[in-house]
Scaffold this active site. Structure first.
Site, PDB file in Angstrom:
ATOM      1  N   LYS A  83      24.317   9.112  27.077  1.00 26.53           N
ATOM      2  CA  LYS A  83      23.815   7.737  27.165  1.00 26.53           C
ATOM      3  C   LYS A  83      24.943   6.811  27.580  1.00 26.53           C
ATOM      4  O   LYS A  83      25.982   6.748  26.924  1.00 26.53           O
ATOM      5  CB  LYS A  83      23.234   7.295  25.820  1.00 26.53           C
ATOM      6  CG  LYS A  83      22.608   5.907  25.849  1.00 26.53           C
ATOM      7  CD  LYS A  83      21.901   5.584  24.546  1.00 26.53           C
ATOM      8  CE  LYS A  83      21.213   4.233  24.601  1.00 26.53           C
ATOM      9  NZ  LYS A  83      20.489   3.913  23.346  1.00 26.53           N
ATOM     10  N   ASP A 107      13.927  -2.950  16.336  1.00 24.26           N
ATOM     11  CA  ASP A 107      13.132  -2.721  17.555  1.00 24.26           C
ATOM     12  C   ASP A 107      12.316  -1.438  17.386  1.00 24.26           C
ATOM     13  O   ASP A 107      12.275  -0.580  18.262  1.00 24.26           O
ATOM     14  CB  ASP A 107      14.053  -2.622  18.768  1.00 24.26           C
ATOM     15  CG  ASP A 107      13.313  -2.834  20.083  1.00 24.26           C
ATOM     16  OD1 ASP A 107      12.157  -3.302  20.034  1.00 24.26           O
ATOM     17  OD2 ASP A 107      13.883  -2.536  21.151  1.00 24.26           O
TER      18      ASP A 107
END
Length: 420
Positions: free
Chosen positions: A123, A228
């Site tokens: 990532k 989130d």
């Protein structure tokens, strides 16, 4: 979907990496690093250094700036990625990089592999990519710091996510197993399954909905709120087992707007199951009802992500429009009042930390370097990171020796943050 081009790594010499590192070090105190300073830091002759810089500019690893007020070079995200990949390769963490499997407003995700062929997830954080226009509307921030702060914030986001991944994984939460971190890059376990928003059928929607809400409560009981928690940040495998992803925005339950974040996470789950599966849960826990049983938020700070770093990171995320806040109510009003009082102070803190913290993890080239592993390039479909140059067998030792010549005395930032 694209592919991270690592083919150039095969042809980068030890001097190329010395120059890249010198530019990175020079950005500690310069928006654009003069060529003379790069040559001085890298201990190379001026003519040879300029020639290398021109090649790095051609390959978009550094960017040349020539304006009325300054002239010099700055590191690009691609150059920053290459430095991180070099560090991973030196430590036998990553030996191959494949296709892109995910992209978002803050990061890109790629398939990677180690020497044994085990597939991993790579990532790369990319803060500032999609929020540039909104940021320009709010204030002239980029004109003052340009890309240095973007790189620093991306590094800070990666560090924060890795700290949360490690703490949650060790506590038994369903998150990808963290493997390593360097600069703006994280290497973690590659998950099977699909994002929840792509799933249209599950065996037991009520049970899955209850499991997700229980996860939110479990996190809160340990002092954390995801912030989130929605169908885009949840992975579901063939056995309907859930894994939580995307953690940089996590906050402590002691946060000023903790109740709002907790309620929003709960509402996201309830709304998704109502729309997708026609199931509406009758239960909706509140943060005030959660019993505190752990201190993971404190543990994360102790691991190196300090309170000052969090203040800098959260204020910057709000500036960039990446941090969603309440649109009304006492919590929002209190937050805005506090933000107004500390606006100038937060700007100075971000700039100071951006200058001071950009290069602290260079110890990966000094302390955790291996003697035999170098970046490779594979003949297969996946891009291999192989020997930096045909005579690069001594690259790792040479880089280490070069660092010693430069007098680089660096320590592991996470340990330093814990002791600080």
């Amino acid at each position: 979907m694209g592919k991270l081009n690592v083919a150039l790594l095969r042809y980068l010499s030890k001097d190329d990496f010395r120059v890249l590192t010198a530019v990175e070090m020079g950005m500690k105190n310069h928006e654009a690093v003069p060529a003379a300073l790069v040559a001085s830091i890298s201990s190379l002759r001026a003519g040879g250094c300029v020639k290398i810089l021109k090649e790095l500019v051609r390959h978009k690893l550094v960017c040349y700036e020539h304006t009325k007020h300054r002239e010099g070079y700055r590191l690009t995200f691609l150059g920053y990625d290459y430095l991180a990949l070099k560090a991973f390769a030196n430590r036998d963490i990553v030996q191959a990089v494949g296709n892109q499997i995910g992209v978002g407003k803050e990061s890109d995700v790629y398939i990677a592999a180690d020497k044994s062929g085990r597939q991993l997830c790579l990532k790369l954080h990319r803060l500032g990519r999609t929020s540039f226009r909104k940021l320009k509307e709010k204030r002239d921030y980029m004109g003052h710091r340009h890309s240095t702060s973007w790189i620093y914030l991306s590094r800070l986001a990666a560090m924060k996510e890795f700290a949360f991944l490690k703490a949650l994984h060790e506590s038994g939460f369903p998150v990808p197993a963290p493997i390593d971190w360097n600069r703006n890059c994280i290497v973690m376990e590659l998950l099977g399954g699909h994002p929840l928003h792509q799933v249209h059928e599950v065996s037991n929607p009520p049970a899955l909905c209850d499991e997700l809400m229980d996860l939110i409560v479990r996190l809160a009981s340990c002092g954390l709120i995801h912030g989130d928690f929605n169908e885009f940040n949840l992975m579901l495998d063939d056995k309907d087992q859930v894994t939580i992803i995307d953690l940089p925005q996590m906050v402590s339950t002691s946060h000023l707007n903790a109740d709002w974040y907790f309620d929003r996470d709960m509402q996201c789950v309830r709304e998704f199951f109502k729309k997708r599966f026609g199931y509406e849960s009758e239960v909706c826990p509140r943060l005030s009802d959660v019993e505190r049983k752990g201190t993971l938020d404190v543990q994360v700070h102790a691991s190196g992500f300090t309170k000052d770093m969090e203040i800098s990171f959260e204020e910057a995320r709000e500036e960039l429009g990446l941090l969603h806040l309440p649109t009304s109510g006492a919590g929002r009003d209190a937050f805005e009042e506090e933000a107004d009082d500390s606006q100038e102070e937060s700007d100075e803190l971000l700039i100071a930390e951006g200058d001071a913290g950009l290069l602290k993890d260079e110890e990966l080239l000094e302390e955790r370097q291996t003697d035999t592993c170098s970046p490779m390039l594979s003949a297969t479909e996946m891009g291999r990171i192989d020997d930096v140059e045909s005579s690069g067998g001594e690259d790792s030792d040479s880089t280490n020796s070069s660092d010693k010549e430069l007098g680089i005395v660096l320590s592991v930032w996470m340990n330093e943050g814990a002791n600080g």
